[in-house]
Design a protein around this motif. Structure first.
Motif, short mmCIF file in Angstrom:
data_model
loop_
_atom_site.label_atom_id
_atom_site.label_comp_id
_atom_site.label_asym_id
_atom_site.label_seq_id
_atom_site.Cartn_x
_atom_site.Cartn_y
_atom_site.Cartn_z
N TYR A 83 0.82 -1.21 0.00
CA TYR A 83 0.00 0.00 0.00
C TYR A 83 0.85 1.27 0.00
N ARG A 84 2.16 1.13 0.24
CA ARG A 84 3.05 2.27 0.31
C ARG A 84 3.73 2.52 -1.04
N ASN A 85 4.23 3.73 -1.22
CA ASN A 85 5.16 4.03 -2.31
C ASN A 85 6.52 4.35 -1.73
N ALA A 86 6.52 5.17 -0.68
CA ALA A 86 7.75 5.52 0.02
C ALA A 86 7.79 4.74 1.33
N ILE A 87 8.92 4.10 1.60
CA ILE A 87 8.98 3.28 2.82
C ILE A 87 9.85 3.90 3.91
#
Length: 227
Positions: A83-87
């Motif tokens: 669900y993330r793009n940046a972690i």
């Protein structure tokens, strides 16, 4: 909702019908559309291949700001189930923050994350490729298996008859003639080992040389001692 409502609010609220139409409706829509289009243009044009370079998506903070987080597009393509793009905590991804925040109230649920171990594998793989690319631009000296072999007798003969400034380190012959005047330990010390095996001195008997010195030594290879 796209044109009428944004025009009515400032129009009925404070009489700014023109501002409502051009700014709340038109300008807003132009910005949103171009920000959305940047996901499949800018996000495939600038940035780094952080996890994979098989396809064109890239990661870049500029695209992240323009697209409200979708700028870490390489991650999205490589791990689409996440669900993330940046972690990273410092990376700009308001979409992720919103989804996560809403999960505390049950408005979102079942948030998926790709296994960290596999994400790190992708990152390490790309770092290795970058390092391999850099290594190809460097001079690593002549390959050891391509160097001519000398017996000890032949080695000493070259020193005596041709005044070669050769030393032996770890069974490899190095020509130090051009380095004598630049030797940090002084000319006298390095000259005292010409024609000798100075492995012990080089590896700690006199001074345990740095990796920088060892790397420099590879550029001076001229042969190997025959076993």
């Amino acid at each position: 909702m796209g044109f009428v409502f944004p025009t009515l609010v400032p129009g009925l609220g404070w009489g700014d019908w023109r501002g409502g139409f051009y700014y709340s409706a038109i300008a807003r829509l132009v910005f949103v559309h171009h920000a959305t289009f940047c996901v499949n243009s800018l996000a495939h044009y600038i940035g780094e291949f952080t996890y994979d370079d098989k396809h064109t998506p890239r990661d870049h903070i500029i695209t992240a700001f323009v697209t409200l987080g979708e700028g870490y597009h390489n991650f999205h393509h490589e791990f689409p189930g996440d669900y993330r793009n940046a972690i990273r905590f410092y990376q700009y991804d308001p979409t992720k923050w919103s989804i996560r925040f809403m999960s505390f109230f049950g408005l979102t649920y079942g948030l998926k994350r790709f296994p960290t171990n596999e994400i790190v594998k992708g990152y390490v793989h790309m770092q290795e490729k970058k390092i391999d690319g850099i290594k190809k631009t460097l001079d690593w000296g002549k390959a050891i298996d391509t160097l001519p072999a000398y017996t000890q007798k032949q080695f000493q003969h070259r020193i005596a008859t041709q005044n070669c400034k050769w030393v032996i380190v770890d069974g490899i012959i190095h020509d130090v003639e051009d380095f004598i005047h630049d030797h940090p330990g002084g000319k006298a010390l390095i000259k005292s080992f010409i024609g000798k095996d100075c492995t012990s001195a080089f590896t700690g008997g006199v001074y345990d040389h740095s990796n920088g010195a060892r790397n420099l030594l590879t550029s001076m290879r001229v042969g190997v001692i025959q076993k």
